[in-house]
Design a protein around this motif. Structure first.
Motif, PDB file in Angstrom:
ATOM      1  N   LEU A 128       9.376  13.900   9.271  1.00 19.77           N
ATOM      2  CA  LEU A 128       9.418  13.281   7.944  1.00 19.77           C
ATOM      3  C   LEU A 128       9.420  11.760   8.055  1.00 19.77           C
ATOM      4  N   ILE A 129      10.117  11.245   9.043  1.00 14.47           N
ATOM      5  CA  ILE A 129      10.142   9.795   9.237  1.00 14.47           C
ATOM      6  C   ILE A 129       8.762   9.308   9.681  1.00 14.47           C
ATOM      7  N   ILE A 130       8.081  10.102  10.509  1.00 18.83           N
ATOM      8  CA  ILE A 130       6.722   9.739  10.935  1.00 18.83           C
ATOM      9  C   ILE A 130       5.806   9.634   9.712  1.00 18.83           C
ATOM     10  N   LYS A 131       5.938  10.594   8.784  1.00 19.93           N
ATOM     11  CA  LYS A 131       5.139  10.536   7.553  1.00 19.93           C
ATOM     12  C   LYS A 131       5.527   9.317   6.717  1.00 19.93           C
ATOM     13  N   SER A 132       6.821   9.028   6.683  1.00 24.02           N
ATOM     14  CA  SER A 132       7.288   7.898   5.868  1.00 24.02           C
ATOM     15  C   SER A 132       6.778   6.568   6.406  1.00 24.02           C
ATOM     16  N   LEU A 133       6.601   6.477   7.729  1.00 22.81           N
ATOM     17  CA  LEU A 133       6.134   5.226   8.325  1.00 22.81           C
ATOM     18  C   LEU A 133       4.705   4.879   7.903  1.00 22.81           C
ATOM     19  N   THR A 134       3.952   5.873   7.465  1.00 24.77           N
ATOM     20  CA  THR A 134       2.582   5.605   7.002  1.00 24.77           C
ATOM     21  C   THR A 134       2.414   6.031   5.544  1.00 24.77           C
ATOM     22  N   TYR A 135       3.533   6.165   4.813  1.00 20.12           N
ATOM     23  CA  TYR A 135       3.476   6.637   3.428  1.00 20.12           C
ATOM     24  C   TYR A 135       2.800   5.596   2.530  1.00 20.12           C
ATOM     25  N   GLU A 136       1.843   6.039   1.747  1.00 25.32           N
ATOM     26  CA  GLU A 136       1.187   5.148   0.788  1.00 25.32           C
ATOM     27  C   GLU A 136       0.548   6.007  -0.295  1.00 25.32           C
ATOM     28  N   GLU A 137       0.831   5.661  -1.540  1.00 22.12           N
ATOM     29  CA  GLU A 137       0.258   6.373  -2.678  1.00 22.12           C
ATOM     30  C   GLU A 137      -0.551   5.407  -3.511  1.00 22.12           C
ATOM     31  N   LYS A 138      -1.780   5.783  -3.805  1.00 26.94           N
ATOM     32  CA  LYS A 138      -2.630   4.904  -4.605  1.00 26.94           C
ATOM     33  C   LYS A 138      -2.224   5.000  -6.070  1.00 26.94           C
ATOM     34  N   ARG A 139      -2.065   3.857  -6.703  1.00 28.23           N
ATOM     35  CA  ARG A 139      -1.762   3.785  -8.136  1.00 28.23           C
ATOM     36  C   ARG A 139      -2.748   2.819  -8.785  1.00 28.23           C
ATOM     37  N   GLY A 140      -3.759   3.353  -9.426  1.00 29.10           N
ATOM     38  CA  GLY A 140      -4.741   2.479 -10.067  1.00 29.10           C
ATOM     39  C   GLY A 140      -5.502   1.669  -9.037  1.00 29.10           C
ATOM     40  N   ALA A 141      -5.467   0.361  -9.198  1.00 25.61           N
ATOM     41  CA  ALA A 141      -6.205  -0.519  -8.294  1.00 25.61           C
ATOM     42  C   ALA A 141      -5.366  -0.992  -7.116  1.00 25.61           C
ATOM     43  N   CYS A 142      -4.155  -0.430  -6.952  1.00 22.98           N
ATOM     44  CA  CYS A 142      -3.304  -0.825  -5.826  1.00 22.98           C
ATOM     45  C   CYS A 142      -2.575   0.414  -5.319  1.00 22.98           C
ATOM     46  N   SER A 143      -1.481   0.211  -4.616  1.00 19.33           N
ATOM     47  CA  SER A 143      -0.743   1.359  -4.082  1.00 19.33           C
ATOM     48  C   SER A 143       0.742   1.029  -4.041  1.00 19.33           C
ATOM     49  N   VAL A 144       1.545   2.084  -3.899  1.00 12.27           N
ATOM     50  CA  VAL A 144       2.986   1.925  -3.717  1.00 12.27           C
ATOM     51  C   VAL A 144       3.364   2.573  -2.395  1.00 12.27           C
ATOM     52  N   GLY A 145       4.511   2.180  -1.877  1.00 14.24           N
ATOM     53  CA  GLY A 145       4.995   2.800  -0.650  1.00 14.24           C
ATOM     54  C   GLY A 145       5.438   1.830   0.415  1.00 14.24           C
ATOM     55  N   SER A 146       5.262   0.523   0.182  1.00 16.23           N
ATOM     56  CA  SER A 146       5.678  -0.437   1.210  1.00 16.23           C
ATOM     57  C   SER A 146       7.184  -0.378   1.423  1.00 16.23           C
ATOM     58  N   ASN A 147       7.949  -0.136   0.338  1.00 18.01           N
ATOM     59  CA  ASN A 147       9.406  -0.039   0.505  1.00 18.01           C
ATOM     60  C   ASN A 147       9.781   1.200   1.303  1.00 18.01           C
ATOM     61  N   VAL A 148       8.998   2.289   1.163  1.00 19.69           N
ATOM     62  CA  VAL A 148       9.268   3.512   1.934  1.00 19.69           C
ATOM     63  C   VAL A 148       9.039   3.240   3.414  1.00 19.69           C
TER      64      VAL A 148
END
Length: 1192
Positions: free
Chosen positions: A443-463
């Motif tokens: 799960l931590i391995i997935k979190s290290l590359t976690y990124e979700e696209k939202r419109g014209a950008c993405s979220v997940g840098s805090n994760v």
């Protein structure tokens, strides 16, 4: 690493280690003690003066803010600072303003050091209770200017509450003489605490501290604790979070309750905990839209949970033992295996009942982990860690399982972030047992590359950042053998994040976590080597990470394929085009590490993506195919293998078909076309460079169609993508022609040659400007064999477009690109003195080329964007340098002295102008040509004098962009006859400009030069002739004439022509007056104002000129523009004050009174009367109104 801040809620048994932060500089101690003493001592003198008070407070703020990062340096000095300020506060002679100012200083120091440390310095004896209480009661809670006083008094009162005596001893007799009961000290303090808990300013925070200290006293908790909690819960239930007032009340109550349950003894507050929890549940704070209230709700919930559970250290927790880095390194050197501690739980400590409320507490904390605000999630994560540490092993494992449920792709990024924070807290407390690592690490391995696209950008840098924190905490929490099965996974993913993450804070966090593992675990492959290359500072540059660091890391086989696979899976489809393009460059650089893997695995994976549905994936996949193919070609050169021998025939066919498939699907249109066109052009370029066997294949015609169609439709492209598309098209055309349009080496296909050149020359006449730009750049990009026998046609097409568009003042960008193309064509064709003008640069066509380039140096076209002609001038300067160096190196005999003189004079003019960038460009080219030795430039005028002015070292030391450096050199060119006119023309717009620094330094250097020649009649006359020539040639040119008049006014005001004033009717002033009379006819107000100041300056000359000047000024007193009449009167008044010999003393007062008292903005008939009166006084004929001829 960017770790969340600890809010101070540290309970017993927690680790005290803090992260080691690297800073740019560290202070060695409190070096401002003397200045601080002086400032505090000056408070009695400045308190009454508002300005002095503000200055003093600002000094204190500046001093204290230096120590925000190292507040502990203040500790040895806090005592004397506090004592000096308290002495002022306690003094009976101190006025109220001084007391408030002293408290402001105390607050400033307290803010930097922190209230927990600072409040301990307050005196807290029995004798201090009443004075502090009385002073606090005298304060006005609504006075927003003295809140610092109330804040500090509340903290002081909190300390006085710690006296070990019953407060009733301070009361004495509680009845007055009249028999009324007096309020006890306990009740007075409680009333103050309650009143300040519901205020809207910062003292509310101090009131919550007061409650935590006061209500936990043995005497107070027996008598007042229940009543206070009753009041708090009643107030809590009666408020909502809809109004600002209620929000402040809730904030104060929740703060006080959280601190009360933190500092109170468990036996004292346990009986009230269920009631408080029930009331808190009814408020539903998790649904509030106020982040601070949700955070305080979570904080209070965790304190209640800790109250329900007995204080204990879980016997089942994982204990690593020694955390010393030195011990770890010594064990690594001696190859000893550390002994793992005994992890068998002590069952006898496990059999105790867990209250039902704990389940509710944990449920609320788990909900807090998913909150939308970081501060709430962080508080919930700490709560999970603290509460879990007091649970039995089975229940704690259930909590861990619930935390792992946050890592579901049905959950938001907030839940993933909260889950990471919670796992880090559990791990560093030893509550995440090694048996759980097999579930947690993936799960931590997935979190290290976690990124979700939202419109014209993405979220997940805090994760990703929080996942790095988890890895960092695991490095400290576990023995190396526990993490051994996961070393490659964790190491590879941390390296991927450190090198390829888009956000710099995540890259640095991953680098810090990697460093922690290398130092404390010592099991990461090649850890020290990688860490040296990818340290905190190196990963700060994104381009460096992708292009350089990734190549070094990939040289270690454990990481190579992981890096490549991550780029293919995660970065090829990234929403940010910069990341996609950097990823393709990284794949190009990584290809030499594993060429077979790239050719047999990666390229076949990319080809279907290159014609897929998703636009971003398609864009990057095409670029990646191009880059990998080119990298394989360069590798093949080393072993004499072609690229077709390294990749399969299916891949070759797939590469060839990309363009046709995109064309058939009409994917070159619209927004997607702005990505597809440059991507396929890049593919064309790289495949051509890779010498793919497509000669005479129909695909070449398709590629050429794409290039030509893109040039024709550049006007449809958005401005942001235009430069990128144009550069890609030009690069692709150049390489495509070079590879596929030669019949024999150096011999063009005549049919293709005629079509291409005719097409691009026709494009130069297009009504669309960017089509002209693309056609010009395309002509400049053609290889030598296509230019051969067509050079005259190409140069003529470019020349006509430049001349015609410059005359019409349009197509500026196209003109700029045509100028660039001319020099590119000349450089590619080469030079030969007696060559054919249709194939090479020779004596027949050299003058024509220079004429176009030199004429472009005078392009001052302006539009709504400003001086757009500067783009053309910049291109012309560069082109002239390239052509001149080419000709000088091959056939210097065809370079005439006149051409070189004009070139150097134009460069001198540009290097004296006002725009820093273009001045620097011209100056650098001037010096490069002057100091060029191989080849040397012939016929440079005043070459020896120039070398004396500009020694060789000025090429590197002289900063042309800095006016303070440039103009002191430039003005020395005024003494060289060939350069004087052009240098002075350039200086005119600088000295008469509006940029303060440019005006200051250019005028200073000019006047320094004039000071040196003011007694040399010949030099000054020559200088004056140059001035008059500039004025005469630019009378109608406002770009030059307005700043010229301003410059001339400065010269006259500084008596630069004093030698001329001794001669009556000197030719210089006569000619100057004549030219100024022409300016007077203008309708441009700035020009007329500048002309008025020059007229007033000309009054210093002797002879008939003076009366003529007065006549012109008197005419302007009745100008049709009121503002000009007013300006003229004002300037004449100043002129008469300055030059007292202009008119007779007996009429001077009358004239000056008339000039100053008359309203010159009145109607013309009124002001004409006053003007005529002045004419009569001065004995000057009244100006006559000339009637306009009426046309019947």
């Amino acid at each position: 690493m960017a770790l969340p801040k600890n809010d101070g809620d540290v309970t017993g048994g927690e680790e005290g280690e803090s992260d080691i932060m690297s800073t740019a500089w560290l202070l060695g101690g409190f070096t401002d003690s003397d200045e601080t003493k002086t400032i505090i001592s000056s408070l009695p003198e400045v308190h009454g003066d508002m300005t002095a008070t503000e200055v003093t407070m600002q000094k204190i703020l500046v001093i204290m803010n230096r120590y925000q990062e190292q507040p502990h340096l203040l500790d040895p000095h806090l005592d004397w600072m506090v004592n000096m300020l308290l002495e002022l506060i306690r003094s009976e002679t101190s006025p109220l303003s001084l007391v408030h100012l002293s408290f402001k200083c105390l607050y400033t120091i307290c803010k930097v050091r922190g209230y927990k440390v600072f409040m301990q310095l307050f005196p807290h004896e029995v004798a201090d209770v009443q004075p502090v209480l009385d002073l606090l009661l005298r304060q006005d809670p609504k006075d927003n200017k003295t809140w610092e006083t109330r804040y500090m008094l509340l903290l002081w009162l909190s300390m006085t509450c710690l006296i070990p005596f019953d407060l009733s001893r301070l009361d004495g007799h509680l009845e007055h003489d009249v028999g009324h009961a007096r309020e006890s000290t306990m009740d007075r303090i409680l009333a103050i605490a309650k009143s300040y808990l519901i205020v809207s300013d910062t003292p509310r925070d101090a009131a919550s501290v007061l409650v935590s200290k006061f209500m936990t006293r043995p005497d107070v908790k027996q008598k007042r604790l229940g009543d206070f909690l009753d009041w708090s819960l009643t107030t809590l239930s009666q408020t909502n979070d809809q109004s600002m007032t209620d929000i402040m009340v809730l904030d104060g109550i929740l703060q006080s309750l959280a601190k009360l349950f933190k500092h109170g003894k468990r036996d004292d507050v346990l009986q009230y905990a269920p009631t408080v929890l029930q009331c808190l549940e009814q408020k539903h704070l998790s649904d509030s839209n106020q982040a601070m209230l949700r955070k305080l709700g979570v904080k209070l919930t965790q304190k209640l949970g800790l109250t329900f559970l007995k204080p204990r250290l879980a016997s089942w927790r994982y204990q690593r033992g020694s955390r010393s880095l030195a011990a770890n390194l010594s064990m690594a050197q001696s190859n000893t295996v550390p002994v793992s501690p005994n992890l068998e739980p002590q069952e006898q400590d496990e059999d105790y009942d867990i209250p039902e409320e704990v389940e509710t507490v944990i449920e609320h904390l788990l909900v807090g982990l998913k909150d939308k605000e970081t501060i709430v999630r962080w508080s919930a994560a700490k709560g999970i860690g603290r509460v879990t540490g007091r649970l039995p092993r089975e229940l704690a494992d259930e909590v861990v399982g619930s935390v792992l449920d946050c890592f579901s792709f049905q959950e938001t990024d907030n839940a993933w972030h909260g889950g990471c924070l919670a796992l880090a807290e559990l791990g560093r407390r030893g509550l995440l047992l090694p048996s759980r690592l097999k579930d947690v690490v993936p799960l931590i391995i997935k979190s290290l590359t976690y990124e979700e696209k939202r419109g014209a950008c993405s979220v997940g840098s805090n994760v990703r950042d929080a996942a790095c924190y988890v890895c960092w905490s695991f490095a400290r929490a576990y023995e190396p053998k526990e993490l051994t099965p996961f070393v490659i996974q964790i190491a590879s993913t941390l390296v991927i994040t450190a090198v390829f993450d888009r956000d710099v804070n995540c890259r640095r966090a991953a680098s810090a976590a990697f460093q922690e593992h290398v130092g404390r675990q010592g099991t990461f492959p090649h850890g020290i080597d990688i860490l040296t290359a990818a340290d905190y500072y190196a990963v700060g540059n994104l381009n460096n990470c992708y292009v350089n660091i990734s190549v070094y890391v990939a040289s270690f086989p454990e990481y190579t394929k992981a890096l490549i696979d991550h780029l293919i899976e995660m970065k090829i489809n990234h929403w940010d085009s910069v990341i996609r393009e950097l990823s393709t460059k990284a794949l190009h650089n990584l290809t030499p590490q594993v060429p077979d893997y790239m050719a047999t695995t990666v390229l076949p994976r990319l080809l279907p993506m290159a014609v897929g549905i998703d636009l971003h994936t398609r864009h990057a996949a095409i670029l990646a195919c191009a880059e990998i193919t080119h990298a394989l070609y360069k590798l093949g050169l080393q072993t004499n293998r072609g690229v077709v021998d390294m990749i399969s025939s299916e891949c070759v066919e797939g590469l060839k078909n990309i363009h046709q498939m995109i064309h058939d699907r009409k994917q070159y249109r619209g927004y997607g076309g702005e990505l597809m066109r440059p991507a396929v052009c890049c593919l064309i370029e790289k495949l051509s460079l890779s010498k793919m066997p497509f000669k005479d294949d129909p695909v070449i015609g398709g590629w050429q169609w794409l290039i030509d169609d893109t040039i024709k439709n550049l006007h449809l492209v958005s401005s942001g993508a235009l430069d990128n598309i144009m550069a890609a098209v030009v690069s692709a055309l150049s390489v495509l022609c070079e590879e596929y349009y030669q019949i024999e080496p150096g011999q063009a296909n005549p049919e293709v040659q005629n079509v291409l050149i005719s097409q691009y020359i026709d494009g130069l006449q297009s009504p669309q400007m960017f089509t002209r730009c693309g056609s010009a750049l395309a002509l400049g990009a053609l290889p030598t064999f296509l230019i051969h026998s067509k050079m005259k046609q190409i140069l003529e097409g470019l020349r006509q477009m430049c001349v015609k568009s410059q005359k019409e003042g349009n197509f500026t960008e196209a003109r700029r690109d045509a100028i660039k193309a001319i020099s590119q064509v000349c450089v590619k064709a080469g030079v030969s003195a007696g060559g054919c003008p249709d194939s090479i640069l020779c004596s027949e066509n050299l003058l024509e080329v220079y004429e176009v380039l030199l004429n472009s140096m005078s392009d001052y076209t302006t539009d709504s964007r400003g001086d757009v002609g500067a783009w053309v001038r910049e291109a012309a300067m560069t082109s002239l340098m390239d052509v001149t160096l080419l000709v000088s190196g091959t056939a210097p005999e065809i370079l005439s002295p006149d051409l070189v003189r004009r070139l150097m004079c134009c460069l001198a003019q540009q290097s004296a102008e006002k725009i820093d960038r273009y001045r620097a460009h011209a100056g650098n080219i001037f010096l490069q040509l002057l100091h060029s030795k191989n080849p040397a430039i012939p016929h440079i005028p005043h070459n020896e004098e120039l070398l004396a002015i500009f020694p060789l070292e000025t090429k590197t030391t002289l900063n042309w962009k800095a006016p303070s450096q440039a103009f002191q050199y430039i003005t020395r060119l005024l003494g060289l006859s060939h350069y004087q006119y052009h240098t002075l023309l350039g200086l005119t717009v600088s000295v008469g400009g509006i940029t303060e620094s440019t005006v200051q330094y250019s005028s200073h250097s000019l006047f320094e030069y004039l000071k040196g020649i003011q007694n040399d009649c010949v030099a000054l006359t020559e200088f004056g002739d140059s001035l008059l020539r500039i004025f005469r040639e630019n009378l109608r040119n406002d770009r030059v004439s307005v700043p010229f008049l301003k410059m001339l006014n400065q010269m006259l005001a500084n008596n630069c022509f004093e030698i001329f004033t001794t001669q009556e009717n000197h030719p210089f002033c006569v000619e100057l007056l004549t030219l100024c009379k022409e300016i007077k006819k203008s309708k441009v107000i700035p020009k007329l104002r500048a002309c008025i100041t020059v007229f007033c300056g000309l009054i210093q000359f002797q002879g008939d000129v003076r009366n003529k000047v007065l006549t012109q000024l008197l005419i302007l007193l009745c100008h049709s523009f009121p503002v000009i009449r007013k300006t003229t009167a004002s300037q004449m008044y100043e002129m008469l004050l300055t030059y007292d010999d202009v008119i007779e003393p007996e009429i001077l007062d009358d004239v000056m009174t008339s000039l100053s008292d008359t309203n010159w903005e009145n109607d013309l008939a009124t002001v004409r009367t006053h003007r005529n009166q002045i004419c009569d006084w001065l004995g000057i004929p009244r100006p006559q109104v000339i009637a306009k001829n009426q046309v019947s």
